[in-house]
Design a protein around this motif. Sequence first.
Motif, PDB file in Angstrom:
ATOM      1  N   ALA A 129      40.701  29.301  51.411  1.00  0.00           N
ATOM      2  CA  ALA A 129      40.065  30.563  51.061  1.00  0.00           C
ATOM      3  C   ALA A 129      41.039  31.713  51.310  1.00  0.00           C
ATOM      4  O   ALA A 129      41.793  31.705  52.282  1.00  0.00           O
ATOM      5  CB  ALA A 129      38.792  30.761  51.878  1.00  0.00           C
ATOM      6  N   GLY A 130      41.003  32.696  50.435  1.00  0.00           N
ATOM      7  CA  GLY A 130      41.972  33.784  50.516  1.00  0.00           C
ATOM      8  C   GLY A 130      41.357  35.130  50.815  1.00  0.00           C
ATOM      9  O   GLY A 130      40.464  35.255  51.660  1.00  0.00           O
ATOM     10  N   ALA A 131      41.815  36.141  50.085  1.00  0.00           N
ATOM     11  CA  ALA A 131      41.395  37.518  50.332  1.00  0.00           C
ATOM     12  C   ALA A 131      39.960  37.732  49.882  1.00  0.00           C
ATOM     13  O   ALA A 131      39.603  37.435  48.740  1.00  0.00           O
ATOM     14  CB  ALA A 131      42.325  38.491  49.602  1.00  0.00           C
ATOM     15  N   ASP A 132      39.141  38.271  50.787  1.00  0.00           N
ATOM     16  CA  ASP A 132      37.735  38.511  50.495  1.00  0.00           C
ATOM     17  C   ASP A 132      37.521  39.853  49.809  1.00  0.00           C
ATOM     18  O   ASP A 132      36.533  40.049  49.119  1.00  0.00           O
ATOM     19  CB  ASP A 132      36.939  38.471  51.807  1.00  0.00           C
ATOM     20  N   ARG A 133      38.453  40.783  50.021  1.00  0.00           N
ATOM     21  CA  ARG A 133      38.343  42.119  49.433  1.00  0.00           C
ATOM     22  C   ARG A 133      39.682  42.542  48.842  1.00  0.00           C
ATOM     23  O   ARG A 133      40.711  41.938  49.112  1.00  0.00           O
ATOM     24  CB  ARG A 133      37.870  43.131  50.483  1.00  0.00           C
ATOM     25  N   GLN A 134      39.646  43.592  48.046  1.00  0.00           N
ATOM     26  CA  GLN A 134      40.829  44.084  47.365  1.00  0.00           C
ATOM     27  C   GLN A 134      41.796  44.745  48.345  1.00  0.00           C
ATOM     28  O   GLN A 134      41.450  45.006  49.496  1.00  0.00           O
ATOM     29  CB  GLN A 134      40.408  45.082  46.271  1.00  0.00           C
ATOM     30  N   LEU A 135      43.011  45.025  47.881  1.00  0.00           N
ATOM     31  CA  LEU A 135      44.025  45.623  48.746  1.00  0.00           C
ATOM     32  C   LEU A 135      43.586  46.984  49.282  1.00  0.00           C
ATOM     33  O   LEU A 135      43.810  47.297  50.450  1.00  0.00           O
ATOM     34  CB  LEU A 135      45.346  45.780  47.987  1.00  0.00           C
ATOM     35  N   LEU A 136      42.990  47.816  48.419  1.00  0.00           N
ATOM     36  CA  LEU A 136      42.479  49.115  48.837  1.00  0.00           C
ATOM     37  C   LEU A 136      40.962  49.072  48.882  1.00  0.00           C
ATOM     38  O   LEU A 136      40.338  48.289  48.163  1.00  0.00           O
ATOM     39  CB  LEU A 136      42.959  50.211  47.882  1.00  0.00           C
ATOM     40  N   PRO A 137      40.332  49.885  49.732  1.00  0.00           N
ATOM     41  CA  PRO A 137      38.870  49.850  49.862  1.00  0.00           C
ATOM     42  C   PRO A 137      38.168  50.008  48.526  1.00  0.00           C
ATOM     43  O   PRO A 137      38.554  50.823  47.684  1.00  0.00           O
ATOM     44  CB  PRO A 137      38.575  51.037  50.787  1.00  0.00           C
ATOM     45  N   SER A 138      37.118  49.203  48.337  1.00  0.00           N
ATOM     46  CA  SER A 138      36.360  49.232  47.091  1.00  0.00           C
ATOM     47  C   SER A 138      34.915  48.854  47.388  1.00  0.00           C
ATOM     48  O   SER A 138      34.653  47.964  48.202  1.00  0.00           O
ATOM     49  CB  SER A 138      36.961  48.254  46.075  1.00  0.00           C
ATOM     50  N   PRO A 139      33.963  49.502  46.729  1.00  0.00           N
ATOM     51  CA  PRO A 139      32.554  49.134  46.930  1.00  0.00           C
ATOM     52  C   PRO A 139      32.172  47.851  46.210  1.00  0.00           C
ATOM     53  O   PRO A 139      31.086  47.313  46.433  1.00  0.00           O
ATOM     54  CB  PRO A 139      31.804  50.336  46.346  1.00  0.00           C
ATOM     55  N   LEU A 140      33.050  47.372  45.352  1.00  0.00           N
ATOM     56  CA  LEU A 140      32.746  46.159  44.590  1.00  0.00           C
ATOM     57  C   LEU A 140      32.952  44.910  45.444  1.00  0.00           C
ATOM     58  O   LEU A 140      33.981  44.753  46.096  1.00  0.00           O
ATOM     59  CB  LEU A 140      33.640  46.073  43.350  1.00  0.00           C
ATOM     60  N   TYR A 141      31.971  44.033  45.409  1.00  0.00           N
ATOM     61  CA  TYR A 141      32.057  42.793  46.181  1.00  0.00           C
ATOM     62  C   TYR A 141      31.385  41.684  45.371  1.00  0.00           C
ATOM     63  O   TYR A 141      30.217  41.361  45.589  1.00  0.00           O
ATOM     64  CB  TYR A 141      31.383  42.964  47.546  1.00  0.00           C
TER      65      TYR A 141
END
Length: 304
Positions: free
Chosen positions: A65-77
């Motif tokens: 399993a890798g990155a759960d969120r994007q490099l910069l903050p984002s409300p999208l999940y």
Amino acid sequence: MSRKKVLLDTDIGGDIDDALCLAYLLCQPACELVGITTVGGEVEKRAMVADAICRAAGRSIPVYAGADRQLLPSPLYPKPAGAARLSGWEHEAAFAKYQAADFMRRTIREHPHEISLLAVGHLTNIATLFLVDPEIPSLIKELNIMSGVFSEELEAELEMPMANWNAWLDPHACAIVYNADVPLIRTFGLNVTTKLVLRKEQADGWFETRLMKAVEDFGSPWLAKHDMTLHDPLAAACLFEPQLCEYQGGTVEVELMDERRLGSMTFHPSSGGRCEIAMAVNRDAFFEHYYAMVSGGKDEGSRG
């Protein structure tokens, strides 16, 4: 027969095309699938889906399993709707997030200039890998990416830039990857992949093996509302049968400044460029090739 070493980075668990892509790699006899990494919202569940599909094929493939969120903050999940089907399939459950870049780094350094990297989700894992070890891009054999639109006509019709999901969801990661010193990046955008739409009732004989029944089950939430568009399987198939598409060389620029076009990808044709984009696809040849791969093996995945 010498087999191509492939690392798959995927946001499997939503659109069925990721699962169709994984099934192709498991069935392709010329593929040595050395590992799978997952990206993008509940990555542990996405890893479970990937592991379950591998087990349905009778295969044991390393999954991280890798990155759960994007490099910069984002409300999208984004969440993997297909994970609701996990209870019906055997799978490993002990996955920890943010392990993908370390695994990819080890694997590529153990096999320099031998790994074909296939990225069919947004590019957060790949960008993280390139930032952690800047030498890695030059040690990859090739990188196939499903992303982009590359058609003014499509851009006028689609809800842009969100339609270019894999770039739009993490545009900074996309820019990092396209500016890295990878020997060859081949990109498969909506200008060609949207030619590969298939209604489920047209996929006669596709879902008869245990492997493909798993693909169908995990893709059922998607199929309840959508047709199948084989975006990701095309990028996979062209690792082994590049002649399925026609290409043009040049460079790719990712928009980071204009919020209205964030993540938009612009292709600049040039000679000697290290990037190629697919310009056309032989639809009939692709579907014939894909069906031959996924329908010809036994239930226990003995083709590879």
